[in-house]
Motif scaffolding. Structure first.
Motif, PDB file in Angstrom:
ATOM      1  N   THR A 113       0.908  -1.194   0.026  1.00  0.00           N
ATOM      2  CA  THR A 113      -0.034  -0.191   0.052  1.00  0.00           C
ATOM      3  C   THR A 113       0.790   1.221   0.062  1.00  0.00           C
ATOM      4  O   THR A 113       0.205   2.532  -0.015  1.00  0.00           O
ATOM      5  CB  THR A 113      -1.056   0.101   1.340  1.00  0.00           C
ATOM      6  OG1 THR A 113      -0.131  -0.128   2.525  1.00  0.00           O
ATOM      7  CG2 THR A 113      -1.969  -1.181   1.181  1.00  0.00           C
ATOM      8  N   GLY A 114       2.159   1.078   0.171  1.00  0.00           N
ATOM      9  CA  GLY A 114       3.144   2.305  -0.043  1.00  0.00           C
ATOM     10  C   GLY A 114       3.110   3.115   1.370  1.00  0.00           C
ATOM     11  O   GLY A 114       2.977   4.415   1.470  1.00  0.00           O
ATOM     12  N   LEU A 115       2.925   2.371   2.473  1.00  0.00           N
ATOM     13  CA  LEU A 115       2.770   3.065   3.590  1.00  0.00           C
ATOM     14  C   LEU A 115       3.871   3.999   4.218  1.00  0.00           C
ATOM     15  O   LEU A 115       4.945   3.530   3.739  1.00  0.00           O
ATOM     16  CB  LEU A 115       2.560   1.954   4.868  1.00  0.00           C
ATOM     17  CG  LEU A 115       2.222   2.714   6.106  1.00  0.00           C
ATOM     18  CD1 LEU A 115       0.655   2.861   6.282  1.00  0.00           C
ATOM     19  CD2 LEU A 115       2.552   1.683   7.555  1.00  0.00           C
ATOM     20  N   LYS A 116       3.855   5.039   4.490  1.00  0.00           N
ATOM     21  CA  LYS A 116       4.975   6.085   4.515  1.00  0.00           C
ATOM     22  C   LYS A 116       5.839   5.865   5.792  1.00  0.00           C
ATOM     23  O   LYS A 116       6.909   6.398   5.925  1.00  0.00           O
ATOM     24  CB  LYS A 116       4.383   7.538   4.745  1.00  0.00           C
ATOM     25  CG  LYS A 116       3.481   7.937   3.647  1.00  0.00           C
ATOM     26  CD  LYS A 116       3.451   9.442   3.683  1.00  0.00           C
ATOM     27  CE  LYS A 116       2.591  10.098   2.522  1.00  0.00           C
ATOM     28  NZ  LYS A 116       1.070  10.339   2.931  1.00  0.00           N
ATOM     29  N   ARG A 117       5.292   5.230   7.180  1.00  0.00           N
ATOM     30  CA  ARG A 117       6.015   4.821   8.211  1.00  0.00           C
ATOM     31  C   ARG A 117       5.370   3.799   9.054  1.00  0.00           C
ATOM     32  O   ARG A 117       4.298   3.693   9.302  1.00  0.00           O
ATOM     33  CB  ARG A 117       5.892   6.262   8.965  1.00  0.00           C
ATOM     34  CG  ARG A 117       7.194   6.758   9.779  1.00  0.00           C
ATOM     35  CD  ARG A 117       7.002   7.901  10.116  1.00  0.00           C
ATOM     36  NE  ARG A 117       8.186   8.495  10.960  1.00  0.00           N
ATOM     37  CZ  ARG A 117       9.467   8.798  10.666  1.00  0.00           C
ATOM     38  NH1 ARG A 117       9.725   8.706   9.448  1.00  0.00           N
ATOM     39  NH2 ARG A 117      10.146   9.328  11.570  1.00  0.00           N
ATOM     40  N   PHE A 118       6.330   2.891   9.327  1.00  0.00           N
ATOM     41  CA  PHE A 118       5.844   1.697  10.067  1.00  0.00           C
ATOM     42  C   PHE A 118       6.614   1.584  11.440  1.00  0.00           C
ATOM     43  O   PHE A 118       7.807   1.468  11.359  1.00  0.00           O
ATOM     44  CB  PHE A 118       6.314   0.297   9.366  1.00  0.00           C
ATOM     45  CG  PHE A 118       5.805  -0.959  10.043  1.00  0.00           C
ATOM     46  CD1 PHE A 118       4.324  -1.227   9.726  1.00  0.00           C
ATOM     47  CD2 PHE A 118       6.512  -1.565  10.818  1.00  0.00           C
ATOM     48  CE1 PHE A 118       3.863  -2.322  10.441  1.00  0.00           C
ATOM     49  CE2 PHE A 118       5.960  -2.740  11.216  1.00  0.00           C
ATOM     50  CZ  PHE A 118       4.649  -3.100  11.417  1.00  0.00           C
ATOM     51  N   LEU A 119       6.273   2.081  12.498  1.00  0.00           N
ATOM     52  CA  LEU A 119       6.970   1.906  13.920  1.00  0.00           C
ATOM     53  C   LEU A 119       6.798   0.739  14.545  1.00  0.00           C
ATOM     54  O   LEU A 119       5.406   0.204  14.903  1.00  0.00           O
ATOM     55  CB  LEU A 119       6.529   3.188  14.695  1.00  0.00           C
ATOM     56  CG  LEU A 119       6.825   3.265  16.020  1.00  0.00           C
ATOM     57  CD1 LEU A 119       8.353   3.159  16.250  1.00  0.00           C
ATOM     58  CD2 LEU A 119       6.543   4.521  16.730  1.00  0.00           C
ATOM     59  N   ARG A 223       4.868   8.782  25.191  1.00  0.00           N
ATOM     60  CA  ARG A 223       5.443  10.211  24.633  1.00  0.00           C
ATOM     61  C   ARG A 223       6.760   9.903  23.887  1.00  0.00           C
ATOM     62  O   ARG A 223       7.078  10.608  22.766  1.00  0.00           O
ATOM     63  CB  ARG A 223       5.866  11.085  26.030  1.00  0.00           C
ATOM     64  CG  ARG A 223       4.522  11.506  26.508  1.00  0.00           C
ATOM     65  CD  ARG A 223       5.099  12.767  27.384  1.00  0.00           C
ATOM     66  NE  ARG A 223       3.606  13.037  28.381  1.00  0.00           N
ATOM     67  CZ  ARG A 223       2.785  13.893  27.851  1.00  0.00           C
ATOM     68  NH1 ARG A 223       2.971  14.399  26.524  1.00  0.00           N
ATOM     69  NH2 ARG A 223       1.607  14.058  28.475  1.00  0.00           N
ATOM     70  N   GLY A 224       7.563   8.912  24.312  1.00  0.00           N
ATOM     71  CA  GLY A 224       8.822   8.449  23.540  1.00  0.00           C
ATOM     72  C   GLY A 224       8.380   7.963  22.038  1.00  0.00           C
ATOM     73  O   GLY A 224       9.154   8.168  21.211  1.00  0.00           O
ATOM     74  N   LEU A 225       7.206   7.201  22.088  1.00  0.00           N
ATOM     75  CA  LEU A 225       6.616   6.515  20.844  1.00  0.00           C
ATOM     76  C   LEU A 225       6.509   7.531  19.958  1.00  0.00           C
ATOM     77  O   LEU A 225       6.601   7.624  18.618  1.00  0.00           O
ATOM     78  CB  LEU A 225       5.712   5.573  21.111  1.00  0.00           C
ATOM     79  CG  LEU A 225       6.181   4.263  21.793  1.00  0.00           C
ATOM     80  CD1 LEU A 225       5.040   3.342  21.993  1.00  0.00           C
ATOM     81  CD2 LEU A 225       6.938   3.459  20.884  1.00  0.00           C
ATOM     82  N   LEU A 226       5.609   8.348  20.533  1.00  0.00           N
ATOM     83  CA  LEU A 226       5.135   9.896  19.723  1.00  0.00           C
ATOM     84  C   LEU A 226       6.302  10.515  19.035  1.00  0.00           C
ATOM     85  O   LEU A 226       6.241  10.896  17.999  1.00  0.00           O
ATOM     86  CB  LEU A 226       4.132  10.378  20.365  1.00  0.00           C
ATOM     87  CG  LEU A 226       3.332  11.623  19.850  1.00  0.00           C
ATOM     88  CD1 LEU A 226       2.495  10.764  18.727  1.00  0.00           C
ATOM     89  CD2 LEU A 226       2.302  12.114  20.817  1.00  0.00           C
ATOM     90  N   LYS A 227       7.366  10.924  19.963  1.00  0.00           N
ATOM     91  CA  LYS A 227       8.465  11.638  19.225  1.00  0.00           C
ATOM     92  C   LYS A 227       9.131  10.642  18.331  1.00  0.00           C
ATOM     93  O   LYS A 227       9.352  11.343  17.199  1.00  0.00           O
ATOM     94  CB  LYS A 227       9.460  11.707  20.464  1.00  0.00           C
ATOM     95  CG  LYS A 227      10.822  12.536  20.263  1.00  0.00           C
ATOM     96  CD  LYS A 227      10.483  13.668  19.777  1.00  0.00           C
ATOM     97  CE  LYS A 227      10.704  14.851  20.877  1.00  0.00           C
ATOM     98  NZ  LYS A 227      10.733  16.236  20.576  1.00  0.00           N
ATOM     99  N   VAL A 228       9.329   9.495  18.394  1.00  0.00           N
ATOM    100  CA  VAL A 228       9.695   8.540  17.338  1.00  0.00           C
ATOM    101  C   VAL A 228       9.195   8.831  16.189  1.00  0.00           C
ATOM    102  O   VAL A 228       9.594   8.660  15.046  1.00  0.00           O
ATOM    103  CB  VAL A 228      10.072   7.076  17.893  1.00  0.00           C
ATOM    104  CG1 VAL A 228      10.772   6.473  17.047  1.00  0.00           C
ATOM    105  CG2 VAL A 228      11.333   7.178  19.042  1.00  0.00           C
ATOM    106  N   LEU A 229       7.739   8.381  16.448  1.00  0.00           N
ATOM    107  CA  LEU A 229       6.810   8.578  15.069  1.00  0.00           C
ATOM    108  C   LEU A 229       7.070   9.855  14.496  1.00  0.00           C
ATOM    109  O   LEU A 229       6.855   9.794  13.174  1.00  0.00           O
ATOM    110  CB  LEU A 229       5.409   8.407  15.726  1.00  0.00           C
ATOM    111  CG  LEU A 229       4.212   8.412  14.598  1.00  0.00           C
ATOM    112  CD1 LEU A 229       4.497   6.968  13.624  1.00  0.00           C
ATOM    113  CD2 LEU A 229       2.967   8.391  15.073  1.00  0.00           C
ATOM    114  N   GLU A 230       7.072  10.863  15.035  1.00  0.00           N
ATOM    115  CA  GLU A 230       7.050  12.048  14.336  1.00  0.00           C
ATOM    116  C   GLU A 230       8.581  12.581  13.863  1.00  0.00           C
ATOM    117  O   GLU A 230       8.744  12.957  12.812  1.00  0.00           O
ATOM    118  CB  GLU A 230       6.885  13.469  15.359  1.00  0.00           C
ATOM    119  CG  GLU A 230       5.339  13.330  15.629  1.00  0.00           C
ATOM    120  CD  GLU A 230       4.680  14.130  16.675  1.00  0.00           C
ATOM    121  OE1 GLU A 230       5.768  14.424  17.469  1.00  0.00           O
ATOM    122  OE2 GLU A 230       3.629  14.376  17.025  1.00  0.00           O
TER     123      GLU A 230
END
Ligand code: NAD
Ligand code: TYD
Length: 336
Positions: A113-119, A223-230
């Motif tokens: 599907t051409g996903l932009k980011r996979f965390l 919060r760490g995950l959100l930071k890494v995602l962004e």
């Protein structure tokens, strides 16, 4: 980024993560969760009617389902897993199905599907066990998992790495230490001991109780995950941790003290087979590169957690009256 797919969002960390994302970003969230014994829609009751939140019941191994959902989002944050070491010792099969096959199914769908980011949300347990004088785990350390759970997570980390190296999939891996906080299923150390202490039941400590874990309050992890995602860099691995090493006995003593419960409840039981002695995370990379640090110290986090279990008796009583009690009986031969 406008929308994300969260897998396993009805579990402990996933539900805390979704709540944080809805309250602190403009992102929309699709929560894909199979609702295994550990998944609980009550964990997100407050978001049921939020227009930016949608729940879909289903398994991550269902390729048609996950492909369809990935077409609607920009990124996937992958929590769904069989997560309990003791269960993996009893039966490793479900761990391979969800943690390995399920992760590969998501990676395949992300590619098509051409996903932009996979965390990919992983764990310190993939590194194995530390001796007392060893340096905390670094991202470059070898993967030496000891339990079937840890082996299945290490396998999933390697599948994620392979998708990046082979297909250029935009992946990021985080590995975090032991979480605690609201909504944790009461088979894990802190909620189990808190509830047993409140109820005047024995607190079963494996072995000598001197095994060490590095504890992080769940909101800090989220919060760490959100930071890494962004802002994390594609293809990288980031360790997350609480910089808070404690023995299991220290944890239990902290709980007993706050509940004013007697030490006599402590019961030493047979050790867990292959019990890892010590985990500790070196989090200098994420601190230096992304500016994230854990904020909630243990004294505050454990008090908030205990207060939550005191105030949410209905939540855990419903769990205890069903599946968990059967599990407890099977593993510990009952509560007496
Ligand atoms: P949890 O067991 O509380 O929740 C797991 C969720 O995944 C549940 O809602 C369950 O229904 C869902 N799920 C399981 N199999 C599924 C499948 N095949 N398809 C769809 N959904 C499925 O787990 P948790 O403690 O919230 O952990 C979440 C993730 O974080 C896991 O990947 C775990 O390895 C990782 N992690 C956990 C910790 C910790 O201390 N709990 C620490 C580091 C990393
Ligand atoms: P757990 O919460 O299962 O997390 P993990 O095994 O993934 O670290 O266990 C945390 C520690 O507490 C671990 O050293 C095992 C120990 N433990 C007990 O001593 N008694 C228990 O009843 C449980 C569930 C865990």
């Amino acid at each position: 980024m406008n929308a994300i797919l969260v897998t396993g969002g009805a579990g402990f960390i996933g539900s805390n993560f979704i709540r944080l994302v809805i309250s602190e970003t403009d992102l929309s969230v699709i929560n894909l969760d199979a609702l295994t014994y550990a998944g609980n829609l009550e964990n997100l009751k407050d978001l049921e009617s939020n227009p930016r939140y949608r729940f879909v019941q289903g398994r991550i191994e269902d390729s048609a389902l996950v492909e369809g959902l990935m077409k609607e989002v920009d990124a996937c944050v992958h929590f769904a897993a069989e997560s309990h070491v003791d269960r993996s010792i009893k039966d490793a099969q479900p761990f391979l199905i969800t943690n390995c096959l399920g992760t590969q199914t998501l990676l395949d769908a992300a590619r098509s599907t051409g996903l932009k980011r996979f965390l990919h949300v992983s764990t310190d347990e993939v590194y194995g066990s530390l001796g007392g004088d060893d340096h905390p785990f670094r991202e470059t350390d070898p993967l030496l998992p000891n339990s079937p759970y840890a082996a299945s997570k290490a396998s999933s980390d390697l599948l994620v790495r392979a998708a990046y190296k082979t297909h250029g999939l935009p992946v990021i891996i985080t590995r975090c230490s032991n979480n605690y906080g609201p909504y944790q299923f009461p088979e894990k150390l802190i909620p189990l001991m808190t509830i047993n202490a409140m109820e005047g039941r024995p607190l079963p400590i494996y072995g000598d109780g001197k095994n060490i874990r590095d504890w992080i309050y769940v909101e800090d992890h989220c919060r760490g995950l959100l930071k890494v995602l962004e802002s994390g860099a594609v293809g990288e691995i980031y360790n997350l941790g609480g910089e808070c090493e404690k023995t299991n006995l220290e944890i239990v003593e902290a709980i007993l003290e706050r509940l004013d419960a007697p030490r006599s409840l402590i019961t030493f039981v047979k050790d867990r087979p292959g019990h890892d002695r010590r985990y500790a995370m070196d989090i200098s990379k994420v601190k230096e590169e992304l500016g994230w640090t854990p904020k909630v110290d243990f004294e505050e986090g454990i008090s908030t957690t205990i207060e939550w279990y005191k105030a949410n008796r209905d939540w855990w009583e419903r769990i205890l009256s069903g599946e968990y009690m059967r599990y407890y009986e099977e593993h510990y031969g009952g509560l007496s």
